[in-house]
Write an enzyme that holds these catalytic residues in place. Sequence first.
Site, PDB file in Angstrom:
ATOM      1  N   HIS A   1      23.560  21.240 -10.900  1.00 20.48           N
ATOM      2  CA  HIS A   1      24.429  20.884  -8.991  1.00 20.48           C
ATOM      3  C   HIS A   1      24.712  22.705  -8.664  1.00 20.48           C
ATOM      4  O   HIS A   1      24.688  22.762  -7.851  1.00 20.48           O
ATOM      5  CB  HIS A   1      26.351  20.250  -9.261  1.00 20.48           C
ATOM      6  CG  HIS A   1      26.242  18.945 -10.084  1.00 20.48           C
ATOM      7  ND1 HIS A   1      26.552  18.521 -10.734  1.00 20.48           N
ATOM      8  CD2 HIS A   1      26.059  17.486  -9.542  1.00 20.48           C
ATOM      9  CE1 HIS A   1      26.138  17.695 -11.420  1.00 20.48           C
ATOM     10  NE2 HIS A   1      26.280  16.942 -10.361  1.00 20.48           N
TER      11      HIS A   1
ATOM     12  N   GLY B   1      18.995  16.472  -6.123  1.00 22.26           N
ATOM     13  CA  GLY B   1      17.949  17.266  -7.624  1.00 22.26           C
ATOM     14  C   GLY B   1      16.799  16.010  -7.740  1.00 22.26           C
ATOM     15  O   GLY B   1      17.307  15.336  -7.759  1.00 22.26           O
ATOM     16  N   GLN B   2      15.826  16.852  -7.935  1.00 23.48           N
ATOM     17  CA  GLN B   2      14.427  15.975  -8.391  1.00 23.48           C
ATOM     18  C   GLN B   2      14.960  15.150  -9.737  1.00 23.48           C
ATOM     19  O   GLN B   2      14.043  13.959  -9.733  1.00 23.48           O
ATOM     20  CB  GLN B   2      13.683  16.689  -8.256  1.00 23.48           C
ATOM     21  CG  GLN B   2      12.152  15.925  -8.732  1.00 23.48           C
ATOM     22  CD  GLN B   2      10.993  16.565  -7.961  1.00 23.48           C
ATOM     23  OE1 GLN B   2      11.627  18.459  -8.624  1.00 23.48           O
ATOM     24  NE2 GLN B   2       9.769  17.283  -8.253  1.00 23.48           N
ATOM     25  N   LYS B   3      15.935  15.374 -10.256  1.00 23.88           N
ATOM     26  CA  LYS B   3      15.765  14.763 -11.410  1.00 23.88           C
ATOM     27  C   LYS B   3      16.163  13.487 -11.015  1.00 23.88           C
ATOM     28  O   LYS B   3      15.902  12.226 -12.735  1.00 23.88           O
ATOM     29  CB  LYS B   3      17.403  15.155 -12.401  1.00 23.88           C
ATOM     30  CG  LYS B   3      17.387  13.753 -13.213  1.00 23.88           C
ATOM     31  CD  LYS B   3      18.776  14.812 -13.706  1.00 23.88           C
ATOM     32  CE  LYS B   3      19.818  14.275 -13.593  1.00 23.88           C
ATOM     33  NZ  LYS B   3      20.619  12.772 -12.872  1.00 23.88           N
TER      34      LYS B   3
ATOM     35  N   GLN C   1      16.485   7.928  -6.025  1.00 25.04           N
ATOM     36  CA  GLN C   1      17.597   8.460  -5.710  1.00 25.04           C
ATOM     37  C   GLN C   1      16.926   9.260  -4.176  1.00 25.04           C
ATOM     38  O   GLN C   1      17.577   9.150  -3.216  1.00 25.04           O
ATOM     39  CB  GLN C   1      18.746   9.210  -5.712  1.00 25.04           C
ATOM     40  CG  GLN C   1      19.843   9.768  -5.054  1.00 25.04           C
ATOM     41  CD  GLN C   1      20.974  10.059  -6.267  1.00 25.04           C
ATOM     42  OE1 GLN C   1      21.569   9.258  -6.536  1.00 25.04           O
ATOM     43  NE2 GLN C   1      20.828  11.349  -5.958  1.00 25.04           N
TER      44      GLN C   1
ATOM     45  N   ARG D   1      25.273  13.045 -17.575  1.00 24.40           N
ATOM     46  CA  ARG D   1      25.798  11.727 -19.126  1.00 24.40           C
ATOM     47  C   ARG D   1      24.790  12.162 -20.194  1.00 24.40           C
ATOM     48  O   ARG D   1      25.241  10.984 -21.299  1.00 24.40           O
ATOM     49  CB  ARG D   1      25.026  10.331 -18.446  1.00 24.40           C
ATOM     50  CG  ARG D   1      25.775   9.216 -17.398  1.00 24.40           C
ATOM     51  CD  ARG D   1      25.046   8.178 -16.783  1.00 24.40           C
ATOM     52  NE  ARG D   1      25.840   7.425 -16.069  1.00 24.40           N
ATOM     53  CZ  ARG D   1      25.630   6.990 -14.673  1.00 24.40           C
ATOM     54  NH1 ARG D   1      24.108   7.537 -14.827  1.00 24.40           N
ATOM     55  NH2 ARG D   1      26.359   5.940 -14.019  1.00 24.40           N
TER      56      ARG D   1
HETATM   57  O1  PAF Z   1      23.694  12.098  -8.092  1.00 28.95           O
HETATM   58  C1  PAF Z   1      24.860  11.744  -7.982  1.00 28.95           C
HETATM   59  O2  PAF Z   1      25.532  12.485  -8.156  1.00 28.95           O
HETATM   60  C2  PAF Z   1      25.574  10.458  -7.533  1.00 28.95           C
HETATM   61  O3  PAF Z   1      24.239   9.377  -6.936  1.00 28.95           O
HETATM   62  C3  PAF Z   1      25.976  10.337  -5.273  1.00 28.95           C
HETATM   63  C4  PAF Z   1      24.568  11.012  -4.911  1.00 28.95           C
HETATM   64  C5  PAF Z   1      26.221  11.700  -5.476  1.00 28.95           C
HETATM   65  C6  PAF Z   1      26.140   8.873  -4.744  1.00 28.95           C
HETATM   66  O4  PAF Z   1      26.998   9.214  -5.506  1.00 28.95           O
END
Ligand code: PAF
Length: 204
Positions: free
Chosen positions: A37, A147-149, A153, A187
């Site tokens: 992050h 992030g590419q992780k 998404q 996690r």
């Molecule tokens: O990657 C995350 O932490 C979540 O999926 C996000 C993009 C903040 C949406 O809740």
Amino acid sequence: MKIITGISNMQSFADSLRSQGRTIGFVPTMGFLHDGHVSLMGRARQSCDIVVASIFVNPTQFGPREDFSRYPRDVEGDRKKCEAAGVDVLFMPAAAEMYPEKPSVFVVVEGLSDVLEGAIRPGHFRGVATVVAKLFSIVKPHKAFFGQKDYQQCAVIKGMVKGLNLDVEIVVMPIVREKDGLAMSSRNSYLNVDERRKAAKSAR
Ligand code: PAF
């Protein structure tokens, strides 16, 4: 660092920044922040005038038997990390304001949301796309950093931005790893020593 919790306060602050011609870089998160992050915040800091980070553990992206209630949280630690990373505004909305009633409006990126991880987590990417669309309309960013992780998404969010003609640039940043090679993730705190060793081995 300014902390904003109200949706309309965040929207009017974003409007005033935009009317002054300042660019907004946005890092949406669910908190329990790590160096992955922080790398997104650093990149936002370099490329935008104002950096907004959000912390919101989004209930609509968790399945009924998933870890919503035990998802790790550390608001005070996160606040310090945001401040150290040069975040200007930390947006922390309440679930009751984000979803005042059972949601009936969703964003679905068909074709991308129900394959791979989406096939075993029905509704997950619908929840992600929906909350990110909501956050974009509240924070009004010029650029948003992911992030590419979370590769799928990123694809879903890019698909949403393209499909809905949203005026925001999606910046995808490389995976940040622990010394043993494991990709950083909030996690990872669930793993015991043995699971952690196995996970690091499979990351190599
Ligand atoms: O990657 C995350 O932490 C979540 O999926 C996000 C993009 C903040 C949406 O809740």
